[in-house]
Design an enzyme around this catalytic site. Structure first.
Site, PDB file in Angstrom:
ATOM      1  N   LEU A 182     -22.217 -19.638 -40.842  1.00  0.00           N
ATOM      2  CA  LEU A 182     -21.625 -19.616 -42.184  1.00  0.00           C
ATOM      3  C   LEU A 182     -21.685 -20.992 -42.844  1.00  0.00           C
ATOM      4  O   LEU A 182     -21.351 -21.995 -42.216  1.00  0.00           O
ATOM      5  CB  LEU A 182     -20.161 -19.205 -41.985  1.00  0.00           C
ATOM      6  CG  LEU A 182     -19.290 -18.826 -43.165  1.00  0.00           C
ATOM      7  CD1 LEU A 182     -19.856 -17.610 -43.868  1.00  0.00           C
ATOM      8  CD2 LEU A 182     -17.877 -18.518 -42.661  1.00  0.00           C
ATOM      9  N   HIS A 183     -22.119 -21.040 -44.104  1.00  0.00           N
ATOM     10  CA  HIS A 183     -22.071 -22.315 -44.827  1.00  0.00           C
ATOM     11  C   HIS A 183     -22.024 -22.074 -46.332  1.00  0.00           C
ATOM     12  O   HIS A 183     -22.594 -21.105 -46.831  1.00  0.00           O
ATOM     13  CB  HIS A 183     -23.248 -23.219 -44.456  1.00  0.00           C
ATOM     14  CG  HIS A 183     -24.597 -22.596 -44.609  1.00  0.00           C
ATOM     15  ND1 HIS A 183     -25.107 -21.680 -43.713  1.00  0.00           N
ATOM     16  CD2 HIS A 183     -25.545 -22.748 -45.563  1.00  0.00           C
ATOM     17  CE1 HIS A 183     -26.305 -21.312 -44.100  1.00  0.00           C
ATOM     18  NE2 HIS A 183     -26.610 -21.941 -45.233  1.00  0.00           N
ATOM     19  N   ILE A 184     -21.323 -22.961 -47.005  1.00  0.00           N
ATOM     20  CA  ILE A 184     -21.251 -22.920 -48.471  1.00  0.00           C
ATOM     21  C   ILE A 184     -22.166 -24.009 -49.020  1.00  0.00           C
ATOM     22  O   ILE A 184     -22.096 -25.157 -48.585  1.00  0.00           O
ATOM     23  CB  ILE A 184     -19.814 -23.184 -48.971  1.00  0.00           C
ATOM     24  CG1 ILE A 184     -18.842 -22.164 -48.389  1.00  0.00           C
ATOM     25  CG2 ILE A 184     -19.765 -23.158 -50.508  1.00  0.00           C
ATOM     26  CD1 ILE A 184     -17.383 -22.404 -48.778  1.00  0.00           C
TER      27      ILE A 184
END
Ligand SMILES: [Zn+2]
Length: 173
Positions: A122-124
């Site tokens: 997960l990454h923004i």
């Protein structure tokens, strides 16, 4: 994320590197605090890590991730989600002070079909934008130039973090 119009030829090295057998690079970074400068790690917080993207869509492209290798929001804890959101706010502030973008694209991709290069972790994305930036980096499509610029920007962002009470790099406990 409306990034299709950004021209980022140096990303070809990243795209070509995908599908190899190498471990997730975010996990590698999480485990190697001694290499944080080389890995362009800007901040570490109790549950998250903030990394300057080595293959940016635009100048100052940051990635915010939980430390844990989780792929989806449904696996994230409330604490992780809150910390990530706070880091979005701090990242915008640091980038605004450092390089004065006119706007930002901030978003997440899930699944390869969406354009996620690293679907497992997960990454923004925080992508600064400027008016007319579709041509912004054409003049310096050279990867070596980009790398040098990234190291300088990392130092600048760390300095601004100190001066403006933003998150600090901290040794993992
Ligand atoms: Zn990972």
């Amino acid at each position: 994320m409306n990034l299709k119009n950004l021209w980022a030829p140096w990303r070809i090295k990243y795209v070509q590197g995908l599908g190899g057998s190498s471990e997730c690079f975010i996990c590698q970074n999480v485990k190697s605090p001694q290499n944080d400068t080389a890995n362009l790690v800007l901040w570490r917080s109790p549950k998250c890590i903030v990394i300057l993207n080595r293959f940016p869509y635009n100048n100052g492209h940051l990635l915010i991730s939980p430390l844990r290798h989780i792929g989806g929001l449904e696996e994230a804890t409330d604490e992780e989600l809150l910390e990530m959101t706070k880091l979005v706010r701090e990242s915008q502030k640091a980038l605004s002070l450092a390089i004065r973008p006119h706007g930002f694209n901030i978003g997440m991709n899930f699944g390869r079909c969406s354009g996620a290069g690293l679907p497992g972790h997960l990454h923004i994305h925080i992508v600064p934008r400027w008016d007319g930036d579709t041509n912004f980096m054409k003049a310096c499509g050279d990867t070596a130039v980009i790398s040098q610029g990234l190291t300088e920007l990392l130092e600048q962002l760390k300095q601004i973090s100190k001066e403006h009470n933003l998150p600090q790099w901290r040794k993992p406990s």
